[in-house]
Design a protein around this motif. Sequence first.
Motif: not given
Length: 163
Positions: A59-77
């Motif tokens: 199993s692998a895990r990492a933190m990803a930074t994403m940008v919502c394709v609808r509202c352009l909000k940036r978050w990490s998960d």
Amino acid sequence: MVDDLIINVESLFGRLEKHRPFQGTRHVSLRLGEAIVDGPMDVSGNVVGTLDGVQAEFSARAMATMVCVRCLKRWSDEVTARGSQHFSAIPDEDGYVVKEGQIDVGAPAMDELALSLPAAPVCEKDCRGLCPICGTDLNSDPCDGHGDDSDSPFAVLKDLFDS
């Protein structure tokens, strides 16, 4: 520098009952559309001997930074992935082989992690996105409209779909 995802597996060849747990970290840089992983990937699992090599379950895990394709909000998960890979003692078309008694579990773990990244990340399942005319974030500030669009050359098209 020691890479703890390169594992010595010589003692496991041909021993179907023999296994070895492992864990390690490797820096990865991945991008799929608006999802980016650029940092440590933690991997843990078990390597089991087979007749012609070894089988790694991980199993692998990492933190990803994403940008919502609808509202352009940036978050990490956190992004997680599970995988299984056979490493053959004899080179084959799959490309994962035992080299000098060692395997690199980080390569298939990174492949699985890349496959788990969302191609079109959305911050919330009910995200309303941005107003296509003024760009207002409809999640936090409802747009009241933009006047009469009857003078638009596309106004006649909306009548095509009326029942």
